[in-house]
Design an enzyme around this catalytic site. Structure first.
Site, PDB file in Angstrom:
ATOM      1  N   GLY A  75       0.821  -1.215   0.000  1.00 23.92           N
ATOM      2  CA  GLY A  75       0.000   0.000   0.000  1.00 23.92           C
ATOM      3  C   GLY A  75       0.849   1.256   0.000  1.00 23.92           C
ATOM      4  O   GLY A  75       1.964   1.270   0.525  1.00 23.92           O
ATOM      5  N   ARG A 139       1.039  -5.646  -4.912  1.00 19.81           N
ATOM      6  CA  ARG A 139       1.109  -6.579  -3.797  1.00 19.81           C
ATOM      7  C   ARG A 139       1.538  -7.992  -4.203  1.00 19.81           C
ATOM      8  O   ARG A 139       1.323  -8.941  -3.453  1.00 19.81           O
ATOM      9  CB  ARG A 139      -0.248  -6.653  -3.097  1.00 19.81           C
ATOM     10  N   ASP A 170       5.380  -7.772   5.089  1.00 23.38           N
ATOM     11  CA  ASP A 170       5.361  -8.841   4.083  1.00 23.38           C
ATOM     12  C   ASP A 170       6.409  -8.593   2.996  1.00 23.38           C
ATOM     13  O   ASP A 170       7.126  -9.508   2.582  1.00 23.38           O
ATOM     14  CB  ASP A 170       3.972  -8.944   3.428  1.00 23.38           C
ATOM     15  N   LYS A 196       8.275   0.803   5.372  1.00 23.26           N
ATOM     16  CA  LYS A 196       7.141   1.610   4.903  1.00 23.26           C
ATOM     17  C   LYS A 196       5.841   1.004   5.397  1.00 23.26           C
ATOM     18  O   LYS A 196       5.678  -0.204   5.338  1.00 23.26           O
ATOM     19  CB  LYS A 196       7.133   1.594   3.375  1.00 23.26           C
ATOM     20  N   THR A 197       4.953   1.736   5.911  1.00 28.35           N
ATOM     21  CA  THR A 197       3.537   1.411   6.057  1.00 28.35           C
ATOM     22  C   THR A 197       2.887   2.445   6.963  1.00 28.35           C
ATOM     23  O   THR A 197       3.424   2.774   8.032  1.00 28.35           O
ATOM     24  CB  THR A 197       3.239  -0.008   6.603  1.00 28.35           C
ATOM     25  N   ASP A 199       0.436   1.892   8.592  1.00 31.04           N
ATOM     26  CA  ASP A 199      -0.136   1.177   9.735  1.00 31.04           C
ATOM     27  C   ASP A 199       0.739   1.273  10.987  1.00 31.04           C
ATOM     28  O   ASP A 199       0.261   1.047  12.094  1.00 31.04           O
ATOM     29  CB  ASP A 199      -0.331  -0.305   9.391  1.00 31.04           C
TER      30      ASP A 199
HETATM   31  P1  FBP Z   1       0.714  -1.928   3.665  1.00 27.84           P
HETATM   32  O1  FBP Z   1       0.654  -2.838   4.832  1.00 27.84           O
HETATM   33  O2  FBP Z   1       1.120  -2.586   2.419  1.00 27.84           O
HETATM   34  O3  FBP Z   1       1.528  -0.708   3.957  1.00 27.84           O
HETATM   35  O4  FBP Z   1      -0.754  -1.382   3.373  1.00 27.84           O
HETATM   36  C1  FBP Z   1      -1.449  -0.685   4.311  1.00 27.84           C
HETATM   37  C2  FBP Z   1      -2.893  -0.467   3.957  1.00 27.84           C
HETATM   38  O5  FBP Z   1      -3.100   0.890   3.607  1.00 27.84           O
HETATM   39  C3  FBP Z   1      -3.781  -0.895   5.104  1.00 27.84           C
HETATM   40  O6  FBP Z   1      -3.871   0.094   6.085  1.00 27.84           O
HETATM   41  C4  FBP Z   1      -5.062  -1.218   4.405  1.00 27.84           C
HETATM   42  O7  FBP Z   1      -5.837  -2.139   5.110  1.00 27.84           O
HETATM   43  C5  FBP Z   1      -4.585  -1.829   3.132  1.00 27.84           C
HETATM   44  O8  FBP Z   1      -3.336  -1.253   2.857  1.00 27.84           O
HETATM   45  C6  FBP Z   1      -5.515  -1.605   1.993  1.00 27.84           C
HETATM   46  O9  FBP Z   1      -5.052  -2.301   0.895  1.00 27.84           O
HETATM   47  P2  FBP Z   1      -5.467  -2.085  -0.610  1.00 27.84           P
HETATM   48  O10 FBP Z   1      -4.577  -1.033  -1.153  1.00 27.84           O
HETATM   49  O11 FBP Z   1      -5.148  -3.382  -1.239  1.00 27.84           O
HETATM   50  O12 FBP Z   1      -6.897  -1.685  -0.642  1.00 27.84           O
END
Ligand code: FBP
Length: 549
Positions: A75, A139, A170, A196-197, A199
């Protein structure tokens, strides 16, 4: 066409830590080892037992030109473009003949050999900009033998000295596996990761926070604060605000500390207290009742995106659904082919054990349908698509109706659901994230220049002014443990969840009774890019409470 603010940000120079200013004299030195488990050592025989690395000052020396690739994975998170600009500027400073290429669309760009040469002109269009659109992200998980060998072939074809993987837990697990694999094949490409994230769940003693968390938290807190003003003004709604952050509740906790909502649910606490969904609904009703007694039929409730996965009975249900929807079975494809949502739900319900079937059927129909949406490549439930805020509204409404019938509740309950999500992960990075990411890019260049592989770049002492930040590297294997994924044991980077004994959660716990009833709302206002340093450059409260122990 860039906006006026974008133009100003394109010109903005992020602060650079003193230790990373003069790259020509920067040194990378070992600094202590960590023990890894036997299981991890067996999987990573070449990259385990590596020392931590620290950046210091050394003698001026010549640097060979490097050929480096960079991939953005998972993400979006504000600051990704600054990792690339920091990396690019540092590589060119170390040796102007160095080159940087971007892999397009995430890890699939590595196996599919989709590349773009990163030039001065390109980088200058993305300095301090949000999003990941310079090279895109994805992803895809590199997991099959064929994907690993394709990745190796691509590294060899482009004669890459280094690969920088910008990703979360991941993606950096993938980085560790690639580093080990390339070594085992005698491929010269070194692999380093960048944390990075939004979260905030990729952290450890050495990684104080992942990039993007700061900007996302400030963006969401601005919205929560504005909704509080709306609540105070109109006095007629309960705002149920779901905040992004797939598993961990760091974003919800940080926003709560910044804004003081009446209720903040923390998934980790729900799991620790083994709270059922009914008990969560009851707790919300209790606060609504007590506020109604004070004449307040309004309020703000913050809900972490991943809550549903932490409620014990729903967690078991999700585990059963994950097994049913696993790519190794045919059910996911069969469900996909069924046209009607009710028939899909019936199909899944038939396959569940009795307890989970009951739980599944007790959920609002929309939520049942959303739980059947396919998992991502890493097996994660797509919690951003599950409308937990609406589910709680429905359930609280009917519980309050029962209380009304019993005569214990006489208030009015009108609601507004809201999801703070994607807007917080692609907006322009805060000054903190701009500087943090630019510094991480410089660290990545220095680690690759030193021939380090299997490391995650670190920038630490983040609560101090940026000039005092330090740089280094932590061996990826030191962050790993073995977890069950799709039914088998896999090495993965351990997610850092909210520490229920930590200072940040402690602050919430200490204040939440007061915040439930009093309207002690704080309105942080929108993220500031220019102005007084105390406002622009302030780190998150989580970072302050965790680091200033
Ligand atoms: P990462 O763990 O890859 O940084 O992604 C975070 C995130 O934004 C989460 O907070 C959210 O649940 C998810 O990606 C949403 O994913 P998508 O982009 O596949 O809708």
């Amino acid at each position: 066409m860039p906006s006026k603010l974008q133009n100003a940000r394109l010109e903005y120079q992020p602060k650079i830590p003193k230790i990373l200013e003069s790259l020509a004299t920067a040194s990378v030195a070992p600094s202590g080892n960590d023990a890894v488990s036997k299981e991890i050592a067996d999987i990573f025989p070449r990259t385990c037992h590596q020392p931590y690395l620290v950046i210091g000052v050394g003698a001026k020396r010549d640097h060979h030109p490097l050929r480096v690739g960079v991939v953005l994975s998972g993400g979006q998170a504000p600051g990704g473009h600054n990792v690339i600009s920091g990396l690019f500027d540092a590589l060119k400073t170390l040796n102007p003949k160095s080159t940087l290429m971007g892999f397009l669309g995430g890890p699939s760009g590595i196996v599919g050999d989709k590349t773009l040469e990163i030039t001065h002109k390109l980088v200058d269009k993305y300095r301090n900009m949000g999003g990941f659109d310079m090279i895109g992200s994805g992803r895809t998980k590199i997991e099959t033998d064929e994907q690993f060998s394709k990745a190796e072939a691509v590294m060899r074809k482009h004669e890459l000295d280094g690969l920088v993987v910008v990703g979360g837990d991941d993606s950096n697990t993938n980085a560790a596996l690639l580093a080990e694999y390339f070594l085992s094949k005698g491929c010269k490409t070194c692999v380093v990761g960048v944390p990075k994230t939004i979260d905030g769940d990729l952290k450890s003693d050495e990684i104080e926070c992942s990039f993007g968390f700061d900007t996302a938290a400030k963006t969401y807190a601005a919205t929560v604060g504005s909704m509080m003003r709306d609540a105070l003004s109109a006095k007629k709604y309960y705002y149920f605000i779901k905040l992004m952050g797939r598993s961990a509740s760091h974003l919800a906790l940080e926003c709560a500390l910044q804004t003081h909502p009446n209720i903040t649910l923390i998934s980790e606490e729900v799991a620790a207290d083994k709270k059922t969904l009914a008990a969560i609904v009851d707790d919300i009703c209790d606060v609504v009742l007590r506020r109604a007694d004070l004449g307040k039929d309004y309020g703000v409730i913050v809900i972490p995106e991943g809550l549903i996965e932490f409620i014990p009975e729903v967690k078991i249900l999700i585990e059963e659904l994950n097994a049913i929807l696993s790519p190794s079975k045919d059910h996911a494809a069969a469900i996909e082919k069924i046209a009607s949502r009710n028939d899909k739900m019936d199909y899944a319900a038939r396959l569940l054990g009795e307890g989970s079937r009951k739980c599944f059927r007790s959920l609002p129909e929309d939520i049942q349908g959303q739980l059947l949406i396919g998992r991502d490549a890493h097996g994660n439930v797509q919690v951003s698509k599950i409308e937990t805020e609406r589910m709680l509204i429905d359930m609280v409404k009917s519980a309050l109706k029962q209380r009304q019938e019993l005569g214990t509740y006489k208030g009015k309950f009108d609601t507004q659901p809201h999801f703070c999500g994607y807007e917080g992960r692609s907006c322009m990075p805060s000054n903190f994230d701009s500087a943090y990411c630019y510094a991480l890019g410089r660290v990545a260049a220095l680690l690759l220049d030193a021939g380090a592989t299997g490391y995650l770049c670190t920038v630490s002492r983040l609560v101090e002014p940026a000039e005092q930040w330090q740089g280094g590297g932590v061996p990826l294997t030191s962050l790993m443990n073995i977890e069950k994924r799709h039914g088998s044991d896999k090495p993965v980077i351990k997610k850092a969840l909210v520490d229920l004994k930590g200072g940040a959660f402690g602050m919430l716990k200490q204040n939440r009774d007061k915040w439930a009833l009093e309207d002690d709302y704080v309105d942080p206002g929108p993220l500031q890019y220019f102005g007084p340093e105390a406002i622009m450059d302030a780190p998150t409260m989580t970072l302050e409470l965790e680091q200033k122990k």
